[in-house]
Design a protein around this motif. Structure first.
Motif, PDB file in Angstrom:
ATOM      1  N   MET A   1      20.443  49.972  35.047  1.00  0.00           N
ATOM      2  CA  MET A   1      20.457  51.422  34.955  1.00  0.00           C
ATOM      3  C   MET A   1      19.881  52.017  36.229  1.00  0.00           C
ATOM      4  N   TYR A   2      20.211  53.229  36.494  1.00  0.00           N
ATOM      5  CA  TYR A   2      19.619  53.944  37.615  1.00  0.00           C
ATOM      6  C   TYR A   2      18.494  54.844  37.099  1.00  0.00           C
ATOM      7  N   GLY A   3      17.665  55.339  38.021  1.00  0.00           N
ATOM      8  CA  GLY A   3      16.434  56.036  37.662  1.00  0.00           C
ATOM      9  C   GLY A   3      16.590  57.171  36.667  1.00  0.00           C
ATOM     10  N   TYR A   4      17.547  58.070  36.915  1.00  0.00           N
ATOM     11  CA  TYR A   4      17.704  59.215  36.020  1.00  0.00           C
ATOM     12  C   TYR A   4      18.120  58.766  34.620  1.00  0.00           C
ATOM     13  N   LYS A   5      18.999  57.778  34.552  1.00  0.00           N
ATOM     14  CA  LYS A   5      19.437  57.257  33.255  1.00  0.00           C
ATOM     15  C   LYS A   5      18.259  56.609  32.514  1.00  0.00           C
ATOM     16  N   ILE A   6      17.377  55.942  33.244  1.00  0.00           N
ATOM     17  CA  ILE A   6      16.189  55.348  32.639  1.00  0.00           C
ATOM     18  C   ILE A   6      15.332  56.441  32.011  1.00  0.00           C
ATOM     19  N   SER A   7      15.160  57.564  32.721  1.00  0.00           N
ATOM     20  CA  SER A   7      14.346  58.657  32.168  1.00  0.00           C
ATOM     21  C   SER A   7      14.992  59.237  30.916  1.00  0.00           C
TER      22      SER A   7
ATOM     23  N   MET B   1      22.224  49.162  45.410  1.00  0.00           N
ATOM     24  CA  MET B   1      23.068  50.352  45.503  1.00  0.00           C
ATOM     25  C   MET B   1      24.468  49.997  45.020  1.00  0.00           C
ATOM     26  N   GLN B   2      25.003  50.832  44.124  1.00  0.00           N
ATOM     27  CA  GLN B   2      26.344  50.616  43.583  1.00  0.00           C
ATOM     28  C   GLN B   2      27.041  51.955  43.426  1.00  0.00           C
ATOM     29  N   ARG B   3      28.342  51.887  43.451  1.00  0.00           N
ATOM     30  CA  ARG B   3      29.112  53.096  43.162  1.00  0.00           C
ATOM     31  C   ARG B   3      28.881  53.487  41.706  1.00  0.00           C
ATOM     32  N   SER B   4      28.910  54.769  41.469  1.00  0.00           N
ATOM     33  CA  SER B   4      28.693  55.277  40.121  1.00  0.00           C
ATOM     34  C   SER B   4      29.934  56.028  39.669  1.00  0.00           C
ATOM     35  N   SER B   5      30.275  55.907  38.416  1.00  0.00           N
ATOM     36  CA  SER B   5      31.402  56.667  37.871  1.00  0.00           C
ATOM     37  C   SER B   5      31.047  58.146  37.757  1.00  0.00           C
ATOM     38  N   ASP B   6      29.745  58.471  37.869  1.00  0.00           N
ATOM     39  CA  ASP B   6      29.280  59.855  37.732  1.00  0.00           C
ATOM     40  C   ASP B   6      29.147  60.583  39.065  1.00  0.00           C
ATOM     41  N   GLY B   7      29.491  59.930  40.184  1.00  0.00           N
ATOM     42  CA  GLY B   7      29.350  60.609  41.471  1.00  0.00           C
ATOM     43  C   GLY B   7      29.013  59.648  42.587  1.00  0.00           C
ATOM     44  N   PRO B   8      28.013  60.015  43.413  1.00  0.00           N
ATOM     45  CA  PRO B   8      27.689  59.195  44.586  1.00  0.00           C
ATOM     46  C   PRO B   8      27.062  57.854  44.204  1.00  0.00           C
ATOM     47  N   LYS B   9      26.901  56.990  45.213  1.00  0.00           N
ATOM     48  CA  LYS B   9      26.237  55.709  44.976  1.00  0.00           C
ATOM     49  C   LYS B   9      24.839  55.950  44.434  1.00  0.00           C
ATOM     50  N   ARG B  10      24.411  55.054  43.576  1.00  0.00           N
ATOM     51  CA  ARG B  10      23.068  55.132  42.985  1.00  0.00           C
ATOM     52  C   ARG B  10      22.440  53.755  43.047  1.00  0.00           C
ATOM     53  N   LYS B  11      21.124  53.744  42.992  1.00  0.00           N
ATOM     54  CA  LYS B  11      20.418  52.472  42.977  1.00  0.00           C
ATOM     55  C   LYS B  11      20.240  52.050  41.527  1.00  0.00           C
ATOM     56  N   PHE B  12      20.857  50.943  41.180  1.00  0.00           N
ATOM     57  CA  PHE B  12      20.770  50.412  39.830  1.00  0.00           C
ATOM     58  C   PHE B  12      19.712  49.317  39.807  1.00  0.00           C
ATOM     59  N   TYR B  13      18.917  49.313  38.751  1.00  0.00           N
ATOM     60  CA  TYR B  13      17.801  48.375  38.627  1.00  0.00           C
ATOM     61  C   TYR B  13      18.066  47.371  37.520  1.00  0.00           C
ATOM     62  N   ARG B  14      17.561  46.153  37.748  1.00  0.00           N
ATOM     63  CA  ARG B  14      17.700  45.067  36.776  1.00  0.00           C
ATOM     64  C   ARG B  14      16.382  44.308  36.750  1.00  0.00           C
ATOM     65  N   ILE B  15      15.957  43.901  35.571  1.00  0.00           N
ATOM     66  CA  ILE B  15      14.711  43.153  35.456  1.00  0.00           C
ATOM     67  C   ILE B  15      14.906  41.751  36.047  1.00  0.00           C
ATOM     68  N   SER B  16      13.910  41.271  36.760  1.00  0.00           N
ATOM     69  CA  SER B  16      13.970  39.949  37.383  1.00  0.00           C
ATOM     70  C   SER B  16      13.383  38.892  36.443  1.00  0.00           C
ATOM     71  N   GLU B  17      13.518  37.632  36.822  1.00  0.00           N
ATOM     72  CA  GLU B  17      12.907  36.551  36.029  1.00  0.00           C
ATOM     73  C   GLU B  17      11.394  36.748  35.957  1.00  0.00           C
ATOM     74  N   ASN B  18      10.794  37.127  37.080  1.00  0.00           N
ATOM     75  CA  ASN B  18       9.355  37.395  37.113  1.00  0.00           C
ATOM     76  C   ASN B  18       9.019  38.559  36.175  1.00  0.00           C
ATOM     77  N   GLY B  19       9.872  39.567  36.173  1.00  0.00           N
ATOM     78  CA  GLY B  19       9.671  40.718  35.296  1.00  0.00           C
ATOM     79  C   GLY B  19       9.760  40.343  33.826  1.00  0.00           C
TER      80      GLY B  19
END
Length: 84
Positions: free
Chosen positions: A1-7, A40-58
């Motif tokens: 998810m990207y930051g705004y979607k997380i909120s 950074m990935q293209r978004s269907s909602d507009g410009p590229k966004r930074k999408f986050y994913r939990i890591s193994e450490n996380g």
């Protein structure tokens, strides 16, 4: 998810009123600690966004946190029941 979607997701779980500007510093901090990865990935909602994913450490840190939280919750429950 990207930051705004997380909120938005957090609001659905009862975390209303968290300023949107608070999410991004937390994500940056978690990324620096290796708990999440950002890409950074293209978004269907507009410009590229930074999408986050939990890591193994996380995932490992999450497991520790949940265990500690459950222990704390159990202790608080016992304390509340004792006072009734």
């Amino acid at each position: 998810m990207y930051g705004y979607k997380i909120s938005q997701e957090l609001e659905q779980y009862g975390f209303q009123g968290i300023p949107k500007g608070t999410i991004y510093p937390l994500l940056l901090n978690m990324e620096k600690k290796g708990l999440i990865t950002g890409e950074m990935q293209r978004s269907s909602d507009g410009p590229k966004r930074k999408f986050y994913r939990i890591s193994e450490n996380g995932l490992g840190e999450k497991k520790i946190f949940v265990s500690e939280w459950q222990s704390l919750a159990n202790s608080v429950d016992q304390l509340i029941k004792k006072d009734k």
